[in-house]
Design an enzyme around this catalytic site. Sequence first.
Site, PDB file in Angstrom:
ATOM      1  N   GLU A 124      38.226 -55.922 -62.880  1.00 38.71           N
ATOM      2  CA  GLU A 124      38.468 -55.693 -61.438  1.00 38.71           C
ATOM      3  C   GLU A 124      39.963 -55.575 -61.170  1.00 38.71           C
ATOM      4  O   GLU A 124      40.739 -56.476 -61.504  1.00 38.71           O
ATOM      5  CB  GLU A 124      37.845 -56.838 -60.625  1.00 38.71           C
ATOM      6  CG  GLU A 124      37.837 -56.550 -59.139  1.00 38.71           C
ATOM      7  CD  GLU A 124      37.085 -57.601 -58.338  1.00 38.71           C
ATOM      8  OE1 GLU A 124      36.074 -58.148 -58.837  1.00 38.71           O
ATOM      9  OE2 GLU A 124      37.513 -57.860 -57.201  1.00 38.71           O
ATOM     10  N   LYS A 164      32.647 -66.378 -55.460  1.00 42.75           N
ATOM     11  CA  LYS A 164      32.754 -65.235 -56.378  1.00 42.75           C
ATOM     12  C   LYS A 164      34.237 -64.936 -56.624  1.00 42.75           C
ATOM     13  O   LYS A 164      34.652 -64.641 -57.748  1.00 42.75           O
ATOM     14  CB  LYS A 164      32.030 -64.017 -55.778  1.00 42.75           C
ATOM     15  CG  LYS A 164      31.925 -62.839 -56.722  1.00 42.75           C
ATOM     16  CD  LYS A 164      33.105 -61.901 -56.666  1.00 42.75           C
ATOM     17  CE  LYS A 164      32.939 -60.720 -57.605  1.00 42.75           C
ATOM     18  NZ  LYS A 164      34.115 -59.876 -57.665  1.00 42.75           N
ATOM     19  N   ASP A 186      32.138 -69.373 -72.943  1.00 48.68           N
ATOM     20  CA  ASP A 186      30.889 -68.792 -72.462  1.00 48.68           C
ATOM     21  C   ASP A 186      30.913 -68.739 -70.922  1.00 48.68           C
ATOM     22  O   ASP A 186      30.653 -69.748 -70.254  1.00 48.68           O
ATOM     23  CB  ASP A 186      29.741 -69.673 -72.985  1.00 48.68           C
ATOM     24  CG  ASP A 186      28.378 -69.207 -72.556  1.00 48.68           C
ATOM     25  OD1 ASP A 186      28.278 -68.369 -71.650  1.00 48.68           O
ATOM     26  OD2 ASP A 186      27.402 -69.709 -73.130  1.00 48.68           O
ATOM     27  N   HIS A 191      43.371 -54.391 -52.142  1.00 48.32           N
ATOM     28  CA  HIS A 191      42.361 -53.893 -53.075  1.00 48.32           C
ATOM     29  C   HIS A 191      42.535 -52.408 -53.330  1.00 48.32           C
ATOM     30  O   HIS A 191      42.528 -51.948 -54.460  1.00 48.32           O
ATOM     31  CB  HIS A 191      40.957 -54.094 -52.459  1.00 48.32           C
ATOM     32  CG  HIS A 191      40.243 -55.254 -53.054  1.00 48.32           C
ATOM     33  ND1 HIS A 191      38.889 -55.403 -52.991  1.00 48.32           N
ATOM     34  CD2 HIS A 191      40.695 -56.326 -53.727  1.00 48.32           C
ATOM     35  CE1 HIS A 191      38.545 -56.510 -53.597  1.00 48.32           C
ATOM     36  NE2 HIS A 191      39.618 -57.098 -54.036  1.00 48.32           N
TER      37      HIS A 191
HETATM   38  C1  MEV Z   1      36.269 -59.710 -54.522  1.00 44.06           C
HETATM   39  O1  MEV Z   1      36.057 -59.539 -55.901  1.00 44.06           O
HETATM   40  C2  MEV Z   1      36.472 -61.150 -54.184  1.00 44.06           C
HETATM   41  C3  MEV Z   1      36.573 -61.466 -52.687  1.00 44.06           C
HETATM   42  O2  MEV Z   1      35.460 -60.929 -51.999  1.00 44.06           O
HETATM   43  C4  MEV Z   1      36.621 -62.962 -52.564  1.00 44.06           C
HETATM   44  C5  MEV Z   1      36.538 -63.478 -51.156  1.00 44.06           C
HETATM   45  O3  MEV Z   1      35.972 -62.816 -50.268  1.00 44.06           O
HETATM   46  O4  MEV Z   1      37.019 -64.618 -50.941  1.00 44.06           O
HETATM   47  C6  MEV Z   1      37.812 -60.844 -52.096  1.00 44.06           C
END
Ligand code: MEV
Length: 438
Positions: free
Chosen positions: A85, A280, A296, A393
């Site tokens: 990513e 995430k 792992d 991003h």
């Molecule tokens: C994207 O890979 C991760 C985010 O969505 C985490 C978040 O929203 O805190 C930017």
Amino acid sequence: MKKPIAGFSTLSKSEKIEWIATNYTQNPVQSKKILETYWNADSKLQQLHDEFIENTISNFYMPMGIAPNFLINDRLYAIPMAIEESSVVAAASKAAKFWGSRGGFKTEVLGTEKVGQVHFIFKGSYSKLESFFTKIKSTLISDAKHLTESMEKRGGGISQIELRDKSSDLQDYYQLHCTFETQDAMGANFINSCLEQFAATLKNEALNYSSFSEQEKQIEVVMSILSNYVPNCLIKAEVSCPIDQLNISKEISPKDFAEKMVRAVEIAKVEPYRAVTHNKGIMNGIDAVVLATGNDFRAIEAGAHAYAAKNGTYSSLTHAKIEGDIFHFWIEIPLALGTVGGLTKLHPLVKLNLEILQKPSAKDLMQIVAVAGLAQNFAAVSSLVTTGIQKGHMKMHLMNILNQHAATEQEKATLIEYFKTHTVTHRGVLNALENLRK
Ligand code: MEV
């Protein structure tokens, strides 16, 4: 119409490639070429990778980057991250730099206990089972001596074996709930071997236990396996600073920023839809280091999410508060990691990454990985509560779009410059590229 294949694993590598390319791809010649392009030129190294798994046909590359300038407990680290990513390494580096000049990250290992269970069915009196267990407990441990001796020399071993009555959840279901210390090893093989030995001892001893009825003697072991839920293999990592040092950008005051960060974490605590995405983002940082150090990541993911739901509702793994004029931001996460065994000696890049991390113990690695998760979350949430996530991003994604459309080095340089002052969108990049090519 496709047909199943018998004995695929017994084919040679080139036969496997031939078969898959011919039966499952439109252009077998091209497909074979792509697979071969990713082979390592060093045939010995390639063979090493081939033998990690069954039916290997190629390597699947993942970029490996470095996030430098992580000050952790007053020691400086450059953290290797394996991740596809685009924004993750940049975000980690930015957070590292920000906190590096505000005291850095502080960590504390809260526990290193690993867990495994023997799940079994017993049809009979629980009080008799309890007496039986008390009688055989020392035999369970002594029968496993041949497995535990070298771990004990390193300061680890079996910590506890408990009999647990689970029959109110499932008829006749009981467990040996076992805890272990595995020092610098992740310990999966050690734990599973011990558990299988406990299971054998349990069955044998039951057959010879005279107080059991014939039915009670027939303990049915269903399975023996470690648990990836390790709530007592826990690490805390924290950053804090006076609020007035949270001068993150000109657009937002430090106080507003601190309050928004706390609010965002509060939302992730009470709202599972947000908590999943929030966590995430944490796992973006964590998995990347876990992968780069040959650990792992599926085990880490499973354990982390279970921990996030430990109070009955899925919630944030990070926490934030303002106390007086100090902003605190921290993570508490279970991480069962190893720096010996597994791939650590085998995979040349894993070995190198552990060297870059200054040959960490498993405890050191827990701290580094937790910090990567915290940094990642700080970077993501601070973007979310200020500029929004897309700006950063899309800036990072710009290179992917340019590559997708086969931009030359010259075109890339021009457009990277152009998009420093323009918003990156897919269409915008295409238009700019078309204009440039006119
Ligand atoms: C994207 O890979 C991760 C985010 O969505 C985490 C978040 O929203 O805190 C930017």
